[in-house]
Design a protein around this motif. Sequence first.
Motif, PDB file in Angstrom:
ATOM      1  N   TYR A   1       0.875  -1.176   0.000  1.00  0.00           N
ATOM      2  CA  TYR A   1       0.000   0.000   0.000  1.00  0.00           C
ATOM      3  C   TYR A   1       0.910   1.223   0.000  1.00  0.00           C
ATOM      4  CZ  TYR A   1      -3.400  -3.501   1.433  1.00  0.00           C
ATOM      5  OH  TYR A   1      -4.194  -4.623   1.472  1.00  0.00           O
ATOM      6  N   CYS A   2       0.836   2.021  -1.047  1.00  0.00           N
ATOM      7  CA  CYS A   2       1.751   3.165  -1.176  1.00  0.00           C
ATOM      8  C   CYS A   2       0.923   4.431  -1.307  1.00  0.00           C
ATOM      9  CB  CYS A   2       2.603   3.050  -2.426  1.00  0.00           C
ATOM     10  SG  CYS A   2       3.351   1.440  -2.617  1.00  0.00           S
ATOM     11  N   SER A   3       1.394   5.494  -0.651  1.00  0.00           N
ATOM     12  CA  SER A   3       0.695   6.761  -0.854  1.00  0.00           C
ATOM     13  C   SER A   3       1.678   7.919  -0.735  1.00  0.00           C
ATOM     14  CB  SER A   3      -0.427   6.926   0.177  1.00  0.00           C
ATOM     15  OG  SER A   3       0.147   7.020   1.459  1.00  0.00           O
ATOM     16  N   ALA A   4       1.353   8.968  -1.441  1.00  0.00           N
ATOM     17  CA  ALA A   4       2.150  10.200  -1.374  1.00  0.00           C
ATOM     18  C   ALA A   4       1.163  11.339  -1.625  1.00  0.00           C
ATOM     19  CB  ALA A   4       3.253  10.190  -2.426  1.00  0.00           C
ATOM     20  N   PRO A   5       0.292  11.609  -0.630  1.00  0.00           N
ATOM     21  CA  PRO A   5      -0.783  12.579  -0.870  1.00  0.00           C
ATOM     22  C   PRO A   5      -0.258  13.964  -1.223  1.00  0.00           C
ATOM     23  CG  PRO A   5      -0.788  11.746   1.424  1.00  0.00           C
ATOM     24  CD  PRO A   5       0.238  10.976   0.682  1.00  0.00           C
ATOM     25  N   ARG A   6       0.966  14.285  -0.731  1.00  0.00           N
ATOM     26  CA  ARG A   6       1.498  15.618  -1.070  1.00  0.00           C
ATOM     27  C   ARG A   6       2.483  15.553  -2.236  1.00  0.00           C
ATOM     28  NH1 ARG A   6       4.084  17.627   3.570  1.00  0.00           N
ATOM     29  NH2 ARG A   6       3.783  15.645   4.622  1.00  0.00           N
ATOM     30  N   GLY A   7       2.474  14.446  -2.937  1.00  0.00           N
ATOM     31  CA  GLY A   7       3.330  14.302  -4.111  1.00  0.00           C
ATOM     32  C   GLY A   7       4.728  13.835  -3.737  1.00  0.00           C
ATOM     33  N   LEU A   8       5.494  13.488  -4.771  1.00  0.00           N
ATOM     34  CA  LEU A   8       6.865  13.015  -4.543  1.00  0.00           C
ATOM     35  C   LEU A   8       7.823  14.200  -4.629  1.00  0.00           C
ATOM     36  CD1 LEU A   8       6.717   9.785  -6.750  1.00  0.00           C
ATOM     37  CD2 LEU A   8       6.733   9.890  -4.237  1.00  0.00           C
ATOM     38  N   HIS A   9       8.944  14.080  -3.929  1.00  0.00           N
ATOM     39  CA  HIS A   9       9.974  15.132  -4.027  1.00  0.00           C
ATOM     40  C   HIS A   9      11.314  14.508  -4.403  1.00  0.00           C
ATOM     41  CE1 HIS A   9      11.509  13.654  -0.218  1.00  0.00           C
ATOM     42  NE2 HIS A   9      10.284  13.730   0.279  1.00  0.00           N
ATOM     43  N   GLY A  10      12.195  15.337  -4.917  1.00  0.00           N
ATOM     44  CA  GLY A  10      13.519  14.871  -5.310  1.00  0.00           C
ATOM     45  C   GLY A  10      14.310  14.386  -4.093  1.00  0.00           C
ATOM     46  N   ALA A  11      15.334  13.580  -4.340  1.00  0.00           N
ATOM     47  CA  ALA A  11      16.150  13.056  -3.239  1.00  0.00           C
ATOM     48  C   ALA A  11      17.505  12.628  -3.795  1.00  0.00           C
ATOM     49  CB  ALA A  11      15.441  11.866  -2.600  1.00  0.00           C
ATOM     50  N   ARG A  12      18.453  12.446  -2.905  1.00  0.00           N
ATOM     51  CA  ARG A  12      19.732  11.848  -3.313  1.00  0.00           C
ATOM     52  C   ARG A  12      19.626  10.371  -2.980  1.00  0.00           C
ATOM     53  NH1 ARG A  12      23.347  15.877  -4.423  1.00  0.00           N
ATOM     54  NH2 ARG A  12      25.041  14.392  -4.699  1.00  0.00           N
TER      55      ARG A  12
ATOM     56  N   GLU B   1      15.084  18.199  -7.379  1.00  0.00           N
ATOM     57  CA  GLU B   1      16.068  17.404  -8.119  1.00  0.00           C
ATOM     58  C   GLU B   1      16.321  16.052  -7.447  1.00  0.00           C
ATOM     59  OE1 GLU B   1      20.136  18.717 -10.112  1.00  0.00           O
ATOM     60  OE2 GLU B   1      20.388  18.324  -7.969  1.00  0.00           O
ATOM     61  N   THR B   2      16.429  15.033  -8.278  1.00  0.00           N
ATOM     62  CA  THR B   2      16.826  13.700  -7.785  1.00  0.00           C
ATOM     63  C   THR B   2      18.193  13.381  -8.374  1.00  0.00           C
ATOM     64  OG1 THR B   2      14.535  12.967  -7.678  1.00  0.00           O
ATOM     65  CG2 THR B   2      16.212  11.244  -7.768  1.00  0.00           C
ATOM     66  N   VAL B   3      19.099  12.932  -7.514  1.00  0.00           N
ATOM     67  CA  VAL B   3      20.404  12.486  -8.002  1.00  0.00           C
ATOM     68  C   VAL B   3      20.528  11.008  -7.640  1.00  0.00           C
ATOM     69  CG1 VAL B   3      22.894  12.823  -7.932  1.00  0.00           C
ATOM     70  CG2 VAL B   3      21.358  14.781  -7.610  1.00  0.00           C
ATOM     71  N   LEU B   4      20.640  10.206  -8.677  1.00  0.00           N
ATOM     72  CA  LEU B   4      20.663   8.754  -8.492  1.00  0.00           C
ATOM     73  C   LEU B   4      22.075   8.250  -8.767  1.00  0.00           C
ATOM     74  CD1 LEU B   4      18.946   6.174  -8.052  1.00  0.00           C
ATOM     75  CD2 LEU B   4      18.478   6.194 -10.505  1.00  0.00           C
ATOM     76  N   THR B   5      22.715   7.716  -7.737  1.00  0.00           N
ATOM     77  CA  THR B   5      24.050   7.139  -7.939  1.00  0.00           C
ATOM     78  C   THR B   5      23.954   5.622  -7.818  1.00  0.00           C
ATOM     79  OG1 THR B   5      24.519   7.528  -5.610  1.00  0.00           O
ATOM     80  CG2 THR B   5      25.358   9.146  -7.162  1.00  0.00           C
ATOM     81  N   GLY B   6      24.959   4.934  -8.353  1.00  0.00           N
ATOM     82  CA  GLY B   6      24.938   3.472  -8.346  1.00  0.00           C
ATOM     83  C   GLY B   6      23.873   2.927  -9.285  1.00  0.00           C
ATOM     84  N   ALA B   7      23.434   3.758 -10.231  1.00  0.00           N
ATOM     85  CA  ALA B   7      22.329   3.369 -11.119  1.00  0.00           C
ATOM     86  C   ALA B   7      22.810   2.402 -12.205  1.00  0.00           C
ATOM     87  CB  ALA B   7      21.758   4.619 -11.791  1.00  0.00           C
ATOM     88  N   ALA B   8      21.875   1.612 -12.728  1.00  0.00           N
ATOM     89  CA  ALA B   8      22.178   0.762 -13.878  1.00  0.00           C
ATOM     90  C   ALA B   8      22.282   1.644 -15.124  1.00  0.00           C
ATOM     91  CB  ALA B   8      21.074  -0.273 -14.049  1.00  0.00           C
ATOM     92  N   ARG B   9      23.084   1.203 -16.104  1.00  0.00           N
ATOM     93  CA  ARG B   9      23.260   1.993 -17.331  1.00  0.00           C
ATOM     94  C   ARG B   9      23.039   1.128 -18.565  1.00  0.00           C
ATOM     95  NH1 ARG B   9      25.757   7.148 -15.949  1.00  0.00           N
ATOM     96  NH2 ARG B   9      26.048   7.553 -18.139  1.00  0.00           N
ATOM     97  N   GLU B  10      22.135   0.175 -18.456  1.00  0.00           N
ATOM     98  CA  GLU B  10      21.819  -0.684 -19.602  1.00  0.00           C
ATOM     99  C   GLU B  10      21.271   0.184 -20.747  1.00  0.00           C
ATOM    100  OE1 GLU B  10      22.191  -1.963 -16.811  1.00  0.00           O
ATOM    101  OE2 GLU B  10      22.601  -4.091 -17.042  1.00  0.00           O
ATOM    102  N   PRO B  11      21.457  -0.239 -21.997  1.00  0.00           N
ATOM    103  CA  PRO B  11      20.926   0.528 -23.131  1.00  0.00           C
ATOM    104  C   PRO B  11      19.427   0.784 -22.999  1.00  0.00           C
ATOM    105  CG  PRO B  11      22.314  -1.268 -23.913  1.00  0.00           C
ATOM    106  CD  PRO B  11      22.200  -1.439 -22.433  1.00  0.00           C
ATOM    107  N   GLU B  12      18.716  -0.158 -22.363  1.00  0.00           N
ATOM    108  CA  GLU B  12      17.260  -0.007 -22.230  1.00  0.00           C
ATOM    109  C   GLU B  12      16.936   1.172 -21.313  1.00  0.00           C
ATOM    110  OE1 GLU B  12      18.951  -2.878 -21.803  1.00  0.00           O
ATOM    111  OE2 GLU B  12      18.387  -3.892 -23.661  1.00  0.00           O
ATOM    112  N   ILE B  13      17.809   1.434 -20.355  1.00  0.00           N
ATOM    113  CA  ILE B  13      17.583   2.576 -19.454  1.00  0.00           C
ATOM    114  C   ILE B  13      17.837   3.882 -20.209  1.00  0.00           C
ATOM    115  CG2 ILE B  13      18.549   3.746 -17.433  1.00  0.00           C
ATOM    116  CD1 ILE B  13      18.715   0.898 -16.209  1.00  0.00           C
ATOM    117  N   LEU B  14      18.880   3.875 -21.024  1.00  0.00           N
ATOM    118  CA  LEU B  14      19.149   5.082 -21.821  1.00  0.00           C
ATOM    119  C   LEU B  14      17.991   5.340 -22.791  1.00  0.00           C
ATOM    120  CD1 LEU B  14      22.977   4.787 -22.508  1.00  0.00           C
ATOM    121  CD2 LEU B  14      21.762   5.666 -20.519  1.00  0.00           C
ATOM    122  N   ASP B  15      17.370   4.260 -23.262  1.00  0.00           N
ATOM    123  CA  ASP B  15      16.227   4.433 -24.173  1.00  0.00           C
ATOM    124  C   ASP B  15      15.027   5.030 -23.426  1.00  0.00           C
ATOM    125  OD1 ASP B  15      15.366   4.200 -26.834  1.00  0.00           O
ATOM    126  OD2 ASP B  15      14.213   2.397 -26.384  1.00  0.00           O
TER     127      ASP B  15
END
Length: 435
Positions: free
Chosen positions: A144-155, A179-193
């Motif tokens: 069960y997930c909720s974010a009544p005030r919306g999502l915000h950026g994060a590191r 702003e969201t900064v995502l480190t350790g992310a996957a870099r598969e071609p499908e993600i770039l697409d």
Amino acid sequence: MSVYMIRGGNRLAGRLAVHGAKNAALPILAAAVVCGDSVIENCPRLTDISVAVEILGHLGCRAARQGDAIVTSREGGGDCRIPDRLMGAMRSSIVFLGGMIACHGCAELTLPGGCELGARPIDLHLSALGQMGAAIRESGGRLYCSAPRGLHGARIDLTFPSVGATENTIIAAATARGETVLTGAAREPEILDLIDFLRGCGARIRLERDGAIRVEGVEKLGGTRHRVIPDRIAAGTYLCAAAMTGGELLLEQVDPGHLASCLSVLGGAGCQVSVGPDWVRLTAPERLRGFGTIKTMPYPGFPTDMQSVMMAAAATARGSTVFVENIFESRYRHVPELRKLGADIVTEGRAAMVTGVERLTGADLCCTDLRGGAAVVLGALAARGQSTVTGLAHIDRGYDDFAGKLARLGADIQRIEGKERKEGTDEEDGWTGTG
Ligand code: EPZ
């Protein structure tokens, strides 16, 4: 029960155009939930894609096929829920979660089930969305997930470059506040697409030199026309089929850059390989050499999705090959099937030792999962005599007209359609769904 009847031993030769990538089209369709009207071209005709289209319908986004494209349009309304049947039909339904929370402020899902590659937790998805402001509760196998005030950026720092968690985070971040900064992310071609598609819709996403993905959330995304990249795993599968039957193949509509690790293994095994901007030509020797050691790794390493089909090819090579599966804890379910053909394969934990045999012999086989199923078919094509292969629902999830394409290359393969269902289940061919 549908079945392939295969008489093995034919040399595969000819030319083939590769369809769009399932694993790129799926997250792009999931992203359509937060985007405006779009035309997504080169969407392969696969059961997983049909499931994604059905899910979109439940989420208030109309999606319809027009030729090789899927046309999406947000109609508003829609549900916060994906029906359990669709969650169970395809593991990657979980990639809809980020967009659902971003768009509806809530989501209710069953945990994706049917693990066939060992444990496949979703902790990284949930942790990332939690850091972006989603409250997530799990009870009785439901989320069960909720974010009544919306999502915000994060590191957010992913402790493993999970493809799905990277996709979910990017989709959620595209319209989050800040702003969201995502480190350790996957870099598969499908993600770039996926990123290309979202940028086309107006998302502000930057790839940093150090591998970080920086997303500046925008209030609203528009639509776009986007062409899905070619399927590198389907391409690699057909290359292996030609390589292990002493064949010759011209693959068209591919991106050779995405196939580098696979082409390097096949080149080392004695194949002549040449590439152009969007094609690959392979000429195989009469018998491949063993591949040495192949360790599956995140992109640009050797893809886990190619491990099983490469193993089928190794099974008849001269010499031995060691596989080390580093991505999934249990991805050797095809091994007992290949052994039925006479393959000499010993597994221990994440390692598999293959000693090539001169000849495989036809047998009655079953697909164990999508890529494992493709490996079993390749083994049967190289074997002497007749084989039958069941469990084709797995293959239909990832290969458009697999038998037809192989037959056009000279394989003696025929699909006999059947409709019986396993007693006491609603699954055809014993399919439980992964992906
Ligand atoms: C994607 O699955 C692909 N599916 C898979 O392809 C592919 O094998 C896999 O990436 C790896 O390349 C789609 O794109 C639809 P992951 P995904 O999250 O996203 C662990 C095929 O045959 N992990 O990168 O599910 C996980 O347990 C399919 O087309 C966590 O620990 O893969 C696994 O060991 C099969 N926690 C590893 O990461 C998490 O929250 C890689 O999983 C998420 C993942």
